[in-house]
Design a protein around this motif. Structure first.
Motif, PDB file in Angstrom:
ATOM      1  N   TYR A  46       0.834  -1.201   0.000  1.00 55.33           N
ATOM      2  CA  TYR A  46       0.000   0.000   0.000  1.00 55.33           C
ATOM      3  C   TYR A  46       0.871   1.254   0.000  1.00 55.33           C
ATOM      4  O   TYR A  46       0.628   2.186  -0.760  1.00 55.33           O
ATOM      5  CB  TYR A  46      -0.928   0.011   1.218  1.00 55.33           C
ATOM      6  CG  TYR A  46      -1.771   1.260   1.291  1.00 55.33           C
ATOM      7  CD1 TYR A  46      -2.979   1.338   0.616  1.00 55.33           C
ATOM      8  CD2 TYR A  46      -1.344   2.356   2.019  1.00 55.33           C
ATOM      9  CE1 TYR A  46      -3.745   2.488   0.665  1.00 55.33           C
ATOM     10  CE2 TYR A  46      -2.102   3.521   2.073  1.00 55.33           C
ATOM     11  CZ  TYR A  46      -3.301   3.571   1.391  1.00 55.33           C
ATOM     12  OH  TYR A  46      -4.048   4.713   1.442  1.00 55.33           O
ATOM     13  N   LYS A  47       1.886   1.285   0.868  1.00 59.87           N
ATOM     14  CA  LYS A  47       2.761   2.454   0.945  1.00 59.87           C
ATOM     15  C   LYS A  47       3.423   2.729  -0.398  1.00 59.87           C
ATOM     16  O   LYS A  47       3.530   3.883  -0.817  1.00 59.87           O
ATOM     17  CB  LYS A  47       3.822   2.274   2.036  1.00 59.87           C
ATOM     18  CG  LYS A  47       3.267   2.352   3.432  1.00 59.87           C
ATOM     19  CD  LYS A  47       4.336   2.413   4.494  1.00 59.87           C
ATOM     20  CE  LYS A  47       5.230   1.225   4.505  1.00 59.87           C
ATOM     21  NZ  LYS A  47       6.187   1.211   5.635  1.00 59.87           N
TER      22      LYS A  47
ATOM     23  N   TYR B 107       0.758   4.053  -2.797  1.00 60.22           N
ATOM     24  CA  TYR B 107       0.374   5.411  -2.407  1.00 60.22           C
ATOM     25  C   TYR B 107       1.476   6.408  -2.761  1.00 60.22           C
ATOM     26  O   TYR B 107       1.200   7.501  -3.261  1.00 60.22           O
ATOM     27  CB  TYR B 107       0.058   5.444  -0.910  1.00 60.22           C
ATOM     28  CG  TYR B 107      -0.549   6.744  -0.464  1.00 60.22           C
ATOM     29  CD1 TYR B 107      -1.869   7.059  -0.759  1.00 60.22           C
ATOM     30  CD2 TYR B 107       0.211   7.675   0.241  1.00 60.22           C
ATOM     31  CE1 TYR B 107      -2.422   8.254  -0.358  1.00 60.22           C
ATOM     32  CE2 TYR B 107      -0.342   8.874   0.649  1.00 60.22           C
ATOM     33  CZ  TYR B 107      -1.660   9.157   0.343  1.00 60.22           C
ATOM     34  OH  TYR B 107      -2.199  10.352   0.746  1.00 60.22           O
TER      35      TYR B 107
ATOM     36  N   HIS C 177      -2.798   6.640   5.594  1.00 58.65           N
ATOM     37  CA  HIS C 177      -2.211   7.398   4.499  1.00 58.65           C
ATOM     38  C   HIS C 177      -1.980   8.856   4.863  1.00 58.65           C
ATOM     39  O   HIS C 177      -1.125   9.509   4.281  1.00 58.65           O
ATOM     40  CB  HIS C 177      -3.112   7.305   3.265  1.00 58.65           C
ATOM     41  CG  HIS C 177      -4.465   7.902   3.465  1.00 58.65           C
ATOM     42  ND1 HIS C 177      -5.460   7.247   4.152  1.00 58.65           N
ATOM     43  CD2 HIS C 177      -4.964   9.093   3.094  1.00 58.65           C
ATOM     44  CE1 HIS C 177      -6.527   8.010   4.187  1.00 58.65           C
ATOM     45  NE2 HIS C 177      -6.264   9.136   3.558  1.00 58.65           N
TER      46      HIS C 177
ATOM     47  N   LEU D 118       1.512   9.206   5.809  1.00 56.94           N
ATOM     48  CA  LEU D 118       2.376   9.104   4.630  1.00 56.94           C
ATOM     49  C   LEU D 118       2.407  10.444   3.903  1.00 56.94           C
ATOM     50  O   LEU D 118       3.477  10.952   3.559  1.00 56.94           O
ATOM     51  CB  LEU D 118       1.879   8.001   3.693  1.00 56.94           C
ATOM     52  CG  LEU D 118       1.838   6.578   4.266  1.00 56.94           C
ATOM     53  CD1 LEU D 118       1.196   5.633   3.262  1.00 56.94           C
ATOM     54  CD2 LEU D 118       3.223   6.113   4.657  1.00 56.94           C
TER      55      LEU D 118
ATOM     56  N   TRP E 119      -6.572  13.863  -4.826  1.00 58.17           N
ATOM     57  CA  TRP E 119      -6.944  12.444  -4.711  1.00 58.17           C
ATOM     58  C   TRP E 119      -7.612  11.940  -5.970  1.00 58.17           C
ATOM     59  O   TRP E 119      -7.616  10.759  -6.244  1.00 58.17           O
ATOM     60  CB  TRP E 119      -7.900  12.232  -3.542  1.00 58.17           C
ATOM     61  CG  TRP E 119      -7.331  12.739  -2.262  1.00 58.17           C
ATOM     62  CD1 TRP E 119      -7.890  13.663  -1.445  1.00 58.17           C
ATOM     63  CD2 TRP E 119      -6.091  12.380  -1.654  1.00 58.17           C
ATOM     64  NE1 TRP E 119      -7.075  13.905  -0.382  1.00 58.17           N
ATOM     65  CE2 TRP E 119      -5.966  13.133  -0.479  1.00 58.17           C
ATOM     66  CE3 TRP E 119      -5.059  11.513  -1.991  1.00 58.17           C
ATOM     67  CZ2 TRP E 119      -4.878  13.032   0.358  1.00 58.17           C
ATOM     68  CZ3 TRP E 119      -3.979  11.417  -1.163  1.00 58.17           C
ATOM     69  CH2 TRP E 119      -3.900  12.164  -0.004  1.00 58.17           C
TER      70      TRP E 119
END
Length: 97
Positions: free
Chosen positions: A13-14, A17, A54, A57, A95
């Motif tokens: 995911y990181k 993202y 997130h 992040l 986004w």
């Protein structure tokens, strides 16, 4: 992206993202610069646990671009920052891309 549902790992995911934010930065540089030019920006989400969020992040990416990370949470000694609808719309554009 699937991390919350267990479809991918947090590390996957990181990575996804990060790539998404890099693409957004390249394609929406003026919006990122506008956000970075603000005195205060509040990042909000509905994640239950900060360890896998997130929002942190994104805060790290913004910090690397020159923003000052002021921490998270709220207590009586901290200011409560309310984000304007206009700023929310500008952030939301990031986004969508």
């Amino acid at each position: 992206m699937g991390s919350k549902e267990g479809k991918i790992s947090w590390d996957e995911y990181k990575q996804m993202y990060r790539e998404l934010m890099q693409k957004s930065y390249r394609e929406n540089l003026s919006a990122w610069n506008d956000i970075l030019g603000k005195d205060e920006v509040t990042i909000v989400c509905f994640c239950a646990f900060w360890e896998d969020c997130h929002r942190y992040l994104l805060a790290g990416y913004l910090e690397k671009l020159g923003a000052e990370y002021m921490g998270s949470g709220f207590n009586a000694r901290q200011r409560l920052v309310v984000i304007s609808p206009e700023m929310f719309r500008r952030i939301a554009v990031l986004w969508r891309h």
